[in-house]
Design a protein around this motif. Structure first.
Motif, PDB file in Angstrom:
ATOM      1  N   LEU A 110       2.805  -1.792  12.882  1.00 52.80           N
ATOM      2  CA  LEU A 110       1.653  -1.492  12.025  1.00 52.80           C
ATOM      3  C   LEU A 110       1.724  -0.094  11.423  1.00 52.80           C
ATOM      4  CD1 LEU A 110      -1.043  -2.989  14.427  1.00 52.80           C
ATOM      5  CD2 LEU A 110       0.000  -4.101  12.452  1.00 52.80           C
ATOM      6  N   LEU A 162       2.951   1.220   7.285  1.00 53.41           N
ATOM      7  CA  LEU A 162       1.928   1.913   6.506  1.00 53.41           C
ATOM      8  C   LEU A 162       2.416   3.309   6.112  1.00 53.41           C
ATOM      9  CD1 LEU A 162      -0.948   1.538   5.491  1.00 53.41           C
ATOM     10  CD2 LEU A 162      -1.750   2.673   7.557  1.00 53.41           C
ATOM     11  N   LEU A 182      -2.983   0.434  -3.461  1.00 49.60           N
ATOM     12  CA  LEU A 182      -3.436  -0.821  -2.858  1.00 49.60           C
ATOM     13  C   LEU A 182      -3.616  -0.670  -1.344  1.00 49.60           C
ATOM     14  CD1 LEU A 182      -1.266  -3.421  -4.798  1.00 49.60           C
ATOM     15  CD2 LEU A 182      -3.759  -3.381  -4.698  1.00 49.60           C
ATOM     16  N   ALA A 183      -2.709   0.083  -0.722  1.00 53.30           N
ATOM     17  CA  ALA A 183      -2.813   0.298   0.718  1.00 53.30           C
ATOM     18  C   ALA A 183      -4.098   1.065   1.044  1.00 53.30           C
ATOM     19  CB  ALA A 183      -1.595   1.055   1.238  1.00 53.30           C
ATOM     20  N   GLY A 214      -6.876  -1.253   1.087  1.00 53.01           N
ATOM     21  CA  GLY A 214      -6.875  -1.990   2.347  1.00 53.01           C
ATOM     22  C   GLY A 214      -7.454  -1.169   3.478  1.00 53.01           C
ATOM     23  N   LEU A 249     -10.752  -1.882   5.665  1.00 46.67           N
ATOM     24  CA  LEU A 249     -10.659  -2.009   7.123  1.00 46.67           C
ATOM     25  C   LEU A 249     -11.681  -1.107   7.815  1.00 46.67           C
ATOM     26  CD1 LEU A 249      -8.681  -3.706   8.729  1.00 46.67           C
ATOM     27  CD2 LEU A 249      -7.278  -1.688   9.043  1.00 46.67           C
ATOM     28  N   LYS A 298     -15.189  -2.401   7.242  1.00 50.63           N
ATOM     29  CA  LYS A 298     -15.431  -3.608   8.046  1.00 50.63           C
ATOM     30  C   LYS A 298     -15.723  -3.225   9.503  1.00 50.63           C
ATOM     31  CE  LYS A 298     -12.976  -7.297  10.002  1.00 50.63           C
ATOM     32  NZ  LYS A 298     -12.113  -6.880  11.000  1.00 50.63           N
ATOM     33  N   THR A 299     -14.930  -2.272  10.036  1.00 50.54           N
ATOM     34  CA  THR A 299     -15.149  -1.838  11.409  1.00 50.54           C
ATOM     35  C   THR A 299     -16.546  -1.238  11.561  1.00 50.54           C
ATOM     36  OG1 THR A 299     -12.798  -1.344  11.482  1.00 50.54           O
ATOM     37  CG2 THR A 299     -14.136  -0.509  13.283  1.00 50.54           C
ATOM     38  N   ARG A 346     -19.761  -2.644  13.769  1.00 48.53           N
ATOM     39  CA  ARG A 346     -20.504  -1.833  14.736  1.00 48.53           C
ATOM     40  C   ARG A 346     -21.990  -1.859  14.422  1.00 48.53           C
ATOM     41  NH1 ARG A 346     -16.478   3.115  15.478  1.00 48.53           N
ATOM     42  NH2 ARG A 346     -14.828   1.828  16.290  1.00 48.53           N
ATOM     43  N   LEU A 385      -4.816  -4.564  10.281  1.00 46.66           N
ATOM     44  CA  LEU A 385      -4.111  -4.039   9.109  1.00 46.66           C
ATOM     45  C   LEU A 385      -3.378  -5.125   8.311  1.00 46.66           C
ATOM     46  CD1 LEU A 385      -3.396  -1.357   7.600  1.00 46.66           C
ATOM     47  CD2 LEU A 385      -1.255  -1.410   8.875  1.00 46.66           C
ATOM     48  N   ALA A 430      -5.581  -6.745   5.922  1.00 46.02           N
ATOM     49  CA  ALA A 430      -6.136  -5.924   4.843  1.00 46.02           C
ATOM     50  C   ALA A 430      -5.082  -5.434   3.864  1.00 46.02           C
ATOM     51  CB  ALA A 430      -6.879  -4.723   5.438  1.00 46.02           C
ATOM     52  N   LEU A 431      -3.839  -5.354   4.329  1.00 46.63           N
ATOM     53  CA  LEU A 431      -2.787  -4.815   3.455  1.00 46.63           C
ATOM     54  C   LEU A 431      -2.275  -5.934   2.541  1.00 46.63           C
ATOM     55  CD1 LEU A 431      -1.500  -1.958   3.421  1.00 46.63           C
ATOM     56  CD2 LEU A 431       0.440  -2.942   4.627  1.00 46.63           C
ATOM     57  N   PRO A 432      -2.290  -5.719   1.215  1.00 47.53           N
ATOM     58  CA  PRO A 432      -1.762  -6.751   0.317  1.00 47.53           C
ATOM     59  C   PRO A 432      -0.327  -7.125   0.694  1.00 47.53           C
ATOM     60  CG  PRO A 432      -2.908  -5.084  -0.934  1.00 47.53           C
ATOM     61  CD  PRO A 432      -2.841  -4.577   0.478  1.00 47.53           C
ATOM     62  N   VAL A 480       2.606  -5.220  -0.757  1.00 44.57           N
ATOM     63  CA  VAL A 480       2.747  -3.875  -0.192  1.00 44.57           C
ATOM     64  C   VAL A 480       3.459  -3.957   1.153  1.00 44.57           C
ATOM     65  CG1 VAL A 480       1.516  -1.838   0.596  1.00 44.57           C
ATOM     66  CG2 VAL A 480       0.670  -3.102  -1.385  1.00 44.57           C
ATOM     67  N   ALA A 522       7.127  -2.327   2.030  1.00 41.89           N
ATOM     68  CA  ALA A 522       7.121  -1.353   3.125  1.00 41.89           C
ATOM     69  C   ALA A 522       8.085  -1.794   4.226  1.00 41.89           C
ATOM     70  CB  ALA A 522       5.707  -1.205   3.689  1.00 41.89           C
ATOM     71  N   PHE A 542       4.705  -9.735  11.315  1.00 43.99           N
ATOM     72  CA  PHE A 542       3.690  -8.795  10.820  1.00 43.99           C
ATOM     73  C   PHE A 542       2.442  -9.536  10.355  1.00 43.99           C
ATOM     74  CE2 PHE A 542       1.752  -6.501   7.250  1.00 43.99           C
ATOM     75  CZ  PHE A 542       1.509  -5.265   7.828  1.00 43.99           C
TER      76      PHE A 542
END
Lengths: 281, 282
Positions: A31, A35, A255-256, A259, A263, A266-267, A271, B108, B111-113, B116, B120, B156
Motif C-alpha cells: 500500500l 502510493l 488522481l491519487a 483518492g 479516504l 470517508k474515515t 467516525r 487505499l 480509493a486509488l484509481p 494510477v 505505480a 493489490f
C-alpha cells in the motif's frame, strides 16, 4: 520473570509483535510504496515540471471532462440509489431480492464489459448505431457514452451504503410520520434523511471517487481523442505510453490525491456516524 | 386472546408512502443502466450462431487469455487469504501505535484509481524499480511484464475485500469461545485451528469470492504491468478491447459473456460450498 499473569487464551507478546510487524510489512510493500512511487515519480524532475504537465492544455481538458462526467453521474446514481434504498427498506413488494441482486450486479462485472455493453447498443455497428448516425447523434466516443459507462460502474455505491442502514433502522418512525399525516417527501426529509445523512455522504464520495478514477469502462467508449474525449485516467495512459513519465505521474498524483482525500473523508464520516449511533444507543 | 392482540397491535398503521414513485425511479434506473445493456451482452454473440460463438471462443489466443485472467485471479485471491486474515487480525486484536493509520490505509486500493495503481506498481516492480531491482538481483525474478506482475496487481486490488469481510466477523466473535477452549485445556494453536479459523471460514470464503470476482475483470491496474504478450500475459478484458477495435462486436461480446458466465458459475460454487460449511458447523 515477573508474576504478571497472562490468560491462556491470549498470545505471547513476542507473537503479537511478530504479527504486527508482518502486517506493517505487508501494508508498506503493498500500500505505502505504490502510493509513494506515484508522488516520487511525479516530482522526479521537479515541481515546476509536474505543475506544467497538469496545467498543459490537454490535461486541463481532461480534468474538465472528468469533472463533467462526475457531475452528471453522481446525481443520477444518488437519486436512483436513494429511491432504491427507500423502496427496498421502507416498502413491501414482490421481487425485492431480485432487485437487490440486480443493483449489486455491476460490482461483479468487469469494467471493460461495462463499456462493451454500451458499444453493443450505441456503437457504429450496434443496435441503435445506424439510427443514431442518421440523426447525427454521437453517444460512443462522446460525453453521453462516457457518462453511461461511468453510471454503470458506479451504480451500486450509494444504494449499497444507504440501503443496509435504512433496513436496520426499520420503518416504525416512517409509519408514525405517515400516520400523523406527513407526506412522503416530508417523511423522507425530516425523518429518514437525518438518520442516514453520514452514510449517504460517504456513498456519494465513494461514487464520485470511482467516477473520476474509472479507467476500463471509459477506455472502451472514449475513442481516446486528445483534448476531447480523454478523461484524466485515460490521459495518464496516453502520456505513459508516450514515455512522458513525469507528466503521466503528475496527473496520476492529482488522481491519487483525490483518492486520499476521499479516504480521509470517508474515515471521518464513519467516525461521525459511529459516534452518532453510539450516542443514540 | 386474539382480540387483545389485535387491539394491542394497531391494525391501521399507515403504510410508508412513496412506493410507487421510488419503485418507478428504481426500475427505470436499474432497467436502463443494468438490465437492457446486459441483455445486449447476452444476445449479441448469437449473431454468429452457436457454432460461430464456439469457434470464436476456441481460438487459442482466447483460451489463453481466459486462462491467464482466471488463473491469475485465483492465485491472487489465494495469496490474499492469509494476507487479509493477518491484516484483519492485526486491526481487531492488536493495539500498537499506527493501528488506526493501518486501518485507514487498507481501503487505499478501493480509493486509488486503477490506472494510477497500474503505473505505480509497474514503476515499483519494473526491473529497475525499488522492488523490481532487488527481486531481480537476488532471486532472478522478473515481476513486471510477466505473469507475476498480473498477480501482484490483482493482490493489490483484492486485498481490502478479504480484510473488510473478515474484520466485522472477528470483531463480533469476541473471545468467549477461545477462553472456553483454553480453559478446557486446548493449546493456543489448537484453539486457533479448531475454534477461530472455522468460525472465520465463511467470511474468508465470502471475501475470497469478492476479491476473485473483482480480479477476473480487472483491467486498469493490470494492463500497465502485464506486458500484454498474446498467449502469455494477455488478459481476457484486453482481448475484448482488441476485438472491439477491430469492430468484431459479436466476437468481443462472446468473450465478455464467457467471462461473466464463468465467474458467476464459480461464485455460485463458492456459495454452495459456504452453505455446506455453515451446515457442517451446526
Amino acid at each position: 520473570m515477573s508474576a504478571r499473569f497472562r490468560p491462556a487464551h491470549a498470545d505471547a507478546p513476542w507473537a503479537n509483535a511478530l504479527l504486527a510487524g508482518a502486517a506493517i510489512l505487508v501494508a508498506v510493500v503493498l500500500l505505502a510504496l505504490p502510493l509513494a512511487a506515484v508522488f516520487v515519480e511525479a516530482l522526479r524532475r521537479g515541481l515546476p515540471v509536474a505543475l506544467a504537465a497538469i496545467l498543459e492544455e490537454d490535461s486541463l481538458a481532461a480534468i474538465r471532462l472528468t469533472l463533467a462526467v462526475a457531475a452528471i453521474t453522481v446525481p443520477v446514481n444518488l437519486v436512483g440509489g436513494v429511491a432504491a434504498a427507500w423502496a427496498v427498506a421502507k416498502c413491501e413488494f414482490p421481487g425485492k431480492r431480485l432487485l437487490v441482486t440486480l443493483i449489486e450486479l455491476p460490482f461483479s462485472v468487469s469494467p471493460v464489459i461495462a463499456g462493451l455493453v454500451f458499444v453493443l447498443i450505441f456503437g457504429a455497428q450496434g443496435w441503435l448505431g445506424p439510427w443514431l448516425q442518421a440523426r447525427d447523434i454521437q453517444v460512443i466516443f462522446a460525453l453521453p457514452g462516457l457518462v453511461l459507462a461511468t453510471v454503470f460502474v458506479t451504480f451500486p455505491f450509494v444504494a449499497r451504503t444507504v440501503m443496509p442502514l435504512m433496513q436496520e433502522q426499520g420503518r416504525e418512525e416512517e409509519e408514525a410520520a405517515a400516520t400523523l399525516g406527513a407526506s412522503g417527501l416530508q417523511t423522507f426529509l425530516r425523518v429518514t434523511l437525518p438518520n442516514v445523512k453520514w452514510a449517504l455522504l460517504a456513498g456519494v464520495l465513494l461514487c464520485n471517487a470511482r467516477a473520476m478514477g474509472e479507467f476500463g469502462a471509459v477506455s472502451v467508449v472514449s475513442g481516446h481523442i486528445r483534448g476531447e474525449t480523454n478523461t484524466m485516467p485515460l490521459h495518464v495512459e496516453i502520456l505513459y505510453n508516450e514515455y512522458q513519465f513525469a507528466g503521466a505521474f503528475a496527473v496520476a498524483a492529482l488522481l491519487a490525491l483525490l483518492g486520499l482525500v476521499t479516504l480521509a473523508a470517508k474515515t471521518l464520516l464513519e467516525r461521525a456516524a459511529g459516534r452518532r449511533a453510539g450516542g443514540a444507543a | 386472546m386474539s382480540a387483545t392482540l389485535a387491539w394491542a397491535r394497531p391494525s391501521r398503521v399507515a403504510p410508508v408512502p412513496g412506493l410507487g414513485l421510488t419503485l418507478g425511479v428504481t426500475l427505470a434506473w436499474v432497467g436502463l443502466i443494468v438490465v437492457v445493456p446486459l441483455a445486449a451482452l447476452a444476445i449479441k454473440p448469437w449473431e454468429l450462431g452457436v457454432a460461430g460463438v464456439a469457434q470464436s471462443l476456441a481460438e487459442p489466443r482466447v483460451l489463453a487469455a481466459l486462462a491467464v485472467s482466471f488463473g491469475a485471479a485465483l492465485v491472487a485471491s489465494l495469496v490474499n487469504l492469509p494476507l487479509g486474515l493477518l491484516l484483519a487480525w492485526t486491526i481487531v486484536r492488536l493495539d500498537f501505535p499506527g493501528r488506526r493509520v493501518l486501518d485507514g490505509a487498507i481501503d487505499l486500493p478501493f480509493a486509488l484509481p486503477t490506472a494510477v495503481a497500474g503505473i505505480a506498481l509497474t514503476a515499483l516492480f519494473a526491473p529497475n524499480g525499488w522492488l523490481g531491482a532487488p527481486l531481480m538481483a537476488v532471486f532472478g525474478w522478473q515481476v513486471a511484464y510477466a505473469q507475476a506482475g498480473i498477480v501482484v496487481a490483482l493482490v493489490f486490488v483484492g486485498l481490502p475485500f478479504i480484510v473488510r469481510t473478515v474484520e466485522p466477523v472477528l470483531r463480533d466473535m469476541g473471545r468467549d469461545a477461545e477462553e472456553a477452549a483454553a480453559t478446557l485445556g486446548a493449546t493456543r494453536p489448537q484453539t486457533l485451528g479448531r475454534v477461530v479459523l472455522p468460525a472465520l471460514a465463511p467470511a474468508l470464503l465470502t471475501g475470497f469470492g469478492l476479491a476473485f470476482a473483482r480480479a477476473v475483470g480487472e483491467y486498469g491496474s493490470v494492463i500497465f504491468i502485464a506486458g500484454n504478450m498474446p498467449m502469455q500475459t494477455e488478459i481476457a478484458p484486453l482481448l475484448i478491447v482488441i476485438r472491439l477495435e477491430q469492430f468484431d462486436y459479436a466476437g468481443a461480446a462472446s468473450v465478455g459473456l464467457a467471462m461473466l458466465l464463468l465467474s458467476f458459475a464459480i461464485l455460485l460454487g463458492l456459495n454452495l460450498l459456504q452453505r455446506t460449511l455453515r451446515r457442517g458447523r451446526r
